[in-house]
Motif scaffolding. Structure first.
Motif, short mmCIF file in Angstrom:
data_model
loop_
_atom_site.label_atom_id
_atom_site.label_comp_id
_atom_site.label_asym_id
_atom_site.label_seq_id
_atom_site.Cartn_x
_atom_site.Cartn_y
_atom_site.Cartn_z
N MET A 175 0.83 -1.21 0.00
CA MET A 175 0.00 0.00 0.00
C MET A 175 0.86 1.25 0.00
SD MET A 175 -2.81 -0.99 2.90
CE MET A 175 -3.75 -2.51 2.87
N TYR A 176 2.16 1.08 0.19
CA TYR A 176 3.08 2.20 0.36
C TYR A 176 4.24 2.06 -0.64
CZ TYR A 176 0.40 2.82 4.61
OH TYR A 176 -0.63 3.00 5.50
N PRO A 177 4.01 2.37 -1.91
CA PRO A 177 5.03 2.12 -2.93
C PRO A 177 6.28 2.98 -2.79
CG PRO A 177 3.16 3.29 -3.87
CD PRO A 177 2.76 2.88 -2.49
N SER A 178 6.18 4.16 -2.19
CA SER A 178 7.36 4.99 -1.99
C SER A 178 8.29 4.31 -0.98
CB SER A 178 6.95 6.37 -1.46
OG SER A 178 8.09 7.17 -1.21
N ARG A 179 9.59 4.32 -1.27
CA ARG A 179 10.55 3.61 -0.42
C ARG A 179 10.56 4.13 1.01
NH1 ARG A 179 16.73 3.55 -2.25
NH2 ARG A 179 16.17 1.85 -3.68
N ASP A 180 10.18 5.39 1.21
CA ASP A 180 10.20 5.95 2.57
C ASP A 180 8.95 5.60 3.37
OD1 ASP A 180 8.26 7.59 1.47
OD2 ASP A 180 9.49 9.40 1.49
N GLY A 181 8.04 4.80 2.79
CA GLY A 181 6.87 4.34 3.52
C GLY A 181 5.76 5.36 3.68
N LYS A 182 5.85 6.49 2.97
CA LYS A 182 4.84 7.53 3.08
C LYS A 182 3.90 7.48 1.88
CE LYS A 182 8.12 10.68 5.35
NZ LYS A 182 8.81 12.00 5.23
#
Length: 574
Positions: A175-182
């Motif tokens: 659900m969080y494709p950005s590597r930073d988890g945001k």
């Protein structure tokens, strides 16, 4: 932005597990595909035609079992991992292509040259990976009814659990494709999810509570990992390619299977202006056609397998002089049972919604966004265009008593800068069907539209639209753009033509229907049997969405992967 939650932690763990299988494209040496080589006279235990999710899975599982496997793709490489070269200007000097970056996926609607198949009248990807190279990466577990209502014995929910588990162990999704988890620019999600909650709908995790798909919603799930497209190209193809008994060629278009009666001996391949035959191992070799709903049907027709009227059209084309003789034709209903999710677009506007110019990101990205992506695979460009979420579900039962399952997908785009488009997809339970045929220029044609040619399907769509309007009625400041507040749901649905131009979801299935009812027999509707083998043949199989008997409500990618996992078990056991 949302702060890290337990789902972000779980997503990060899933990403780590995926990376332990295959590093992202930027950090792994290129493994360029081999070009088509017609001088190669090797024989192969299995020739797999098509590199979409079905073909990639089959190639991996068959080579894993020790068989010598050749995978053929008629298009060019796509992602950077496999030597793709199609790039946005700001991706030059990187090992990333337009296919790797989630935020560039919508560029297919602006520029599809060299990517889309030119011999179909609908959009399909003719590149390595097929649809999973060009789509939005949406991905979640099927509902039990997807199998139980549409599929034959041996393919029901209980039968498919192991296959589905294999797929989601290999590709957990995030659900969080950005590597930073945001999550970036979540304002649209926040507004709609709050509205659905006010309307009595329930928040779920779609990959945990996959049997709860009625008046529920979830964050959108993707098969991305580490900020890149990932998916089957970075898992199934990676492990297959590591084996000495596997090879794959790009630029290798399959014209037809070569057969004598029921026995297939190889495939005729066209590449670089030439053609030649690649043979399977004598006596034991097999061909798996996984070229998609349009491509697989076309290959069968050109191989003398299908309804007589379509085969006569092929006979009158440039294929005429080389086509198998009519006394060896196999009369099967190839092209019937065509279906697509019925798409109905609604549009709302709200002052809280923030639009992002994903099309502009192709040639003139915001520098801070492109640098954040290039340096750390994070930010809005690590999310699929045009910023999806939430996704939500509803079940409607019209007068015929058959449940219709609806999936809804929200995305930030529309006629206003604060618009969101809410697309309703009718899937499981629908009974409308169309037909695919071919013209004498060998271009596939949707000759009978599959959309809402059943009154109860239409009634369910109307009720589903009304259910959503009711659910969002308490959202302060929400403006209905389509339908307008004064337009009834019935009038709105009736105003939209039931044709591909207005309803197309590009989730086509069904042209080579699977079933126990042999299509050569009067009243039979199936093209392939319960082991996916083409009726009337000894060693020809079809494994892709074209064998789905009916549509599903889940995203097709996950279901195709699961079908291929199950098909591999059945085929290897024969």
């Amino acid at each position: 932005m949302h702060s890290l939650s337990k789902w972000a932690v779980l997503s990060a763990l899933a990403t780590w597990l995926q990376l332990s299988i295959a590093a992202p494209a930027e950090h792994q040496p290129r493994a360029a595909a081999a070009s088509c080589n017609l001088s190669n006279k090797e024989t192969w235990d299995y020739i797999v035609v098509g590199s979409g999710p079905g073909g990639l899975t089959m190639a991996d599982r068959l080579s894993e079992a020790g068989h010598k496997v050749l995978l053929l793709e008629k298009g060019p490489p796509s992602t950077g991992r496999w030597g793709g070269t199609m790039k946005a200007p700001w991706l030059q000097n990187t090992n990333l292509t337009r296919f790797d970056v989630p935020g560039l996926c919508n560029q297919i609607w602006a520029d599809r040259n060299g990517i889309a198949c030119t011999d179909y009248d609908q959009l399909a990807g003719c590149v390595l990976g097929g649809g999973v190279a060009i789509n939005s990466g949406l991905y979640w577990k099927p509902h039990p009814d997807d199998w139980n209502m549409s599929f034959p014995p041996g393919w029901k929910d209980d039968d498919m659990k192991t296959a589905v588990d294999k797929v989601f162990t290999r590709l957990p999704g995030t659900m969080y494709p950005s590597r930073d988890g945001k999550l970036y620019l979540p304002q649209g999600y926040n507004m709609l999810s709050a509205g659905l909650t006010q309307g009595g709908w329930k928040s779920i995790d779609a990959n945990v509570q996959n049997d709860q798909r009625n008046r529920t919603f979830s964050h959108t799930i993707y098969y991305f990992a580490d900020g890149e497209r990932h998916g089957p190209l970075a898992t199934y193809l990676v492990t297959a390619n590591a084996r000495k008994n596997f090879a794959f060629w790009t630029g290798a278009g399959v014209k037809r299977v070569v057969r004598t009666g029921s026995k297939v001996t190889g495939v005729e391949v066209e590449c670089g202006g030439s053609s030649g035959v690649i043979n399977v191992t004598p006596n034991t070799g097999r061909v798996i056609v996984s070229a998609g709903t349009f491509g697989s049907a076309k290959i069968l027709w050109r191989s003398g397998i299908g309804p007589t009227d379509v085969l006569n059209t092929v006979k009158s084309s440039s294929d005429g002089s080389s086509m198998i003789s009519s006394d060896q034709w196999i009369n099967l209903p190839v092209g019937y049972n065509l279906y697509d999710h019925v798409g109905t677009d609604l549009e709302v506007a709200h002052s809280s919604v923030v639009n992002y110019d994903f099309y502009g990101a192709w040639s003139r990205p915001i520098q801070s966004d492109s640098q954040l992506y290039l340096n750390s695979r994070s930010g809005i460009l690590a999310q699929s265009a045009p910023n999806f979420g939430p996704m939500f579900w509803d079940i409607v039962t019209p007068a015929d008593g058959i449940n219709r399952h609806f999936h809804w997908q929200a995305r930030v785009e529309g006629s206003r800068s604060t618009s969101m488009t809410l697309t309703q997809y009718l899937g499981t339970g629908s009974v409308s069907r169309g037909r695919l045929t071919i013209n004498n220029q060998l271009k596939t044609i949707v000759s009978q539209s599959p959309y809402l040619n059943d009154a109860n399907d239409k009634a369910a769509v109307i009720q589903g639209v009304q259910n959503l309007r009711d659910a969002l009625s308490k959202v302060s400041g929400l403006t209905w753009v389509r339908p307008t507040a004064s337009q009834t749901s019935t009038a709105f649905v009736n105003s939209i033509p039931s044709n591909p131009g207005s309803r197309n979801s590009n989730h086509w299935i069904g042209t080579n229907r699977m079933g126990a009812d042999d299509g050569r027999v009067s009243g039979g509707k199936a093209v392939v049997d319960l082991n996916t083998k083409v009726y009337g043949t000894d060693n020809l199989f079809v494994v892709d969405a074209s064998i789905f008997p009916g549509h599903i409500t889940s995203n097709p990618t996950a279901a195709i992967l699961a079908v291929a996992e199950q098909a591999a078990i059945k085929i290897l056991a024969l």
